[in-house]
Design an enzyme around this catalytic site. Structure first.
Site, short mmCIF file in Angstrom:
data_model
loop_
_atom_site.label_atom_id
_atom_site.label_comp_id
_atom_site.label_asym_id
_atom_site.label_seq_id
_atom_site.Cartn_x
_atom_site.Cartn_y
_atom_site.Cartn_z
N HIS A 139 3.80 26.22 40.00
CA HIS A 139 3.70 27.62 40.40
C HIS A 139 3.46 27.72 41.91
CE1 HIS A 139 3.17 28.38 36.07
NE2 HIS A 139 3.51 29.64 36.35
N HIS A 140 3.51 28.93 42.40
CA HIS A 140 3.33 29.23 43.82
C HIS A 140 1.91 28.88 44.29
CE1 HIS A 140 1.12 32.84 42.51
NE2 HIS A 140 2.06 32.91 41.58
N GLY A 170 -0.92 40.52 30.52
CA GLY A 170 -0.28 39.28 30.91
C GLY A 170 -1.18 38.41 31.77
N THR A 171 -2.43 38.84 31.94
CA THR A 171 -3.42 38.09 32.71
C THR A 171 -3.70 36.75 32.02
OG1 THR A 171 -4.45 40.17 33.40
CG2 THR A 171 -5.77 38.17 33.65
N THR A 172 -3.90 35.70 32.81
CA THR A 172 -4.24 34.38 32.25
C THR A 172 -5.60 33.93 32.76
OG1 THR A 172 -3.12 33.20 34.05
CG2 THR A 172 -1.81 33.72 32.09
N MET A 180 3.39 40.96 41.40
CA MET A 180 3.79 41.34 40.04
C MET A 180 3.71 42.84 39.86
SD MET A 180 4.98 40.05 37.31
CE MET A 180 5.66 41.20 36.12
N LYS A 210 -1.45 30.89 43.07
CA LYS A 210 -1.97 30.93 41.70
C LYS A 210 -3.34 30.27 41.65
CE LYS A 210 -0.69 30.16 36.85
NZ LYS A 210 -1.04 31.54 36.51
N ASN A 223 2.49 34.72 28.73
CA ASN A 223 3.78 34.86 29.42
C ASN A 223 4.61 35.89 28.68
OD1 ASN A 223 6.52 34.34 30.45
ND2 ASN A 223 5.58 32.56 31.42
#
Length: 268
Positions: free
Chosen positions: A156-157, A99-101, A15, A160, A125
């Site tokens: 997701h990939h 944008g960190t979760t 990212m 994650k 997001n």
């Protein structure tokens, strides 16, 4: 109008590289700083090297060096790293796009507290499409609140680390709020064995991890005789990067305050 002076966290990651590329391509933005963890082999290198460009910026691990010229800081890293960056940015009046979760309640409270000292856009997001999808879900949920089972499936990939995704959780919160439920009470995050019949008030979650999936989210409203699916699929992280720049532009005239992408896009 002068270019926005932006620094990027995790500049050598997937990212981070996309953010660097997007900033370099923008007419109204300038890359002035890049950060990464101290053990990263990219420390000391130019973040534009993988793009075949020289930016004149070096990737630093020291916040004071990496943020020396920054007016904005875009952070898509991990909660512990973001909270460390948050304290510094609040002290120095650097605006943040987060944008960190994966934050817990204490982490979210820390972000809200920091927003008393600097302006922050915090969203699970940053994609414009995802946030428009959130608005559609809010509208749909009000019509499907009775007689329809609600399930959220996200993929997701393989790299994650948090599940369900922050976006999936936000979708659940939007739906629950729209129909007067508390996600903490009705969310079902795992099913195994003999579970009994489905509680009609529940909102279920299913998580898929594999390959290089950027991010897929589907909300299923399943009734008797019909079902409605609302889906958003990301094929590139560039959508998150473009959304982050829109968030930075939104903060241009803000000194303090906590905002999200609904504010940025005028979706309130």
């Amino acid at each position: 109008m002068s270019a926005m002076k932006i620094a990027v966290a995790g500049a050598s990651g997937r990212m981070g590289k996309m953010l660097v590329e997007t900033i370099l391509a923008a007419d109204d933005a300038s890359l002035v700083g890049a950060l990464d963890v101290a053990q990263s082999p990219a420390i000391g290198s130019d973040p534009g090297v993988t793009l075949g460009k020289e930016t004149g910026v070096k990737i630093e691990s020291d916040l004071a060096l990496g943020l020396a010229q920054a007016e904005y800081f875009i952070d898509f890293t991990r909660p512990e790293g973001t909270l460390h960056h948050l304290e510094y940015c609040a002290q120095h009046g650097i605006k943040m796009i987060i944008g960190t979760t994966g934050f817990d309640d204490a982490g979210k409270a820390a972000i809200a507290k920091a927003a008393e000292k600097t302006a922050i856009v915090f969203a699970p997001n940053m994609s414009v499409g995802v946030n428009v999808t959130m608005k559609l879900l809010e509208m749909a949920a009000k019509s499907f609140s009775h007689g329809y089972d609600i399930e959220i499936v996200e993929a997701h990939h393989r790299h994650k680390v948090d599940a369900p995704s922050g976006t999936a959780l936000k979708m659940g919160e939007v739906i629950a709020d729209a129909i007067g439920r508390d996600l903490n009470e009705v969310g079902v995050f795992a099913r195994e064995g003999v579970t009994g019949e489905r509680d009609p008030s529940s909102i279920g979650f299913a998580t898929i991890r594999g390959g290089d999936i950027v991010g897929d989210h589907t909300v299923l409203f399943a009734g008797i005789g019909e079902r409605v699916e609302i889906t958003h699929k990301s094929s590139s992280r560039v959508t998150y990067a473009h959304g982050s720049l829109r968030a930075a532009r939104f903060l241009a005239d803000k000194k303090t305050g906590l905002y999200d992408m609904y504010d940025v896009l005028g979706l309130r």
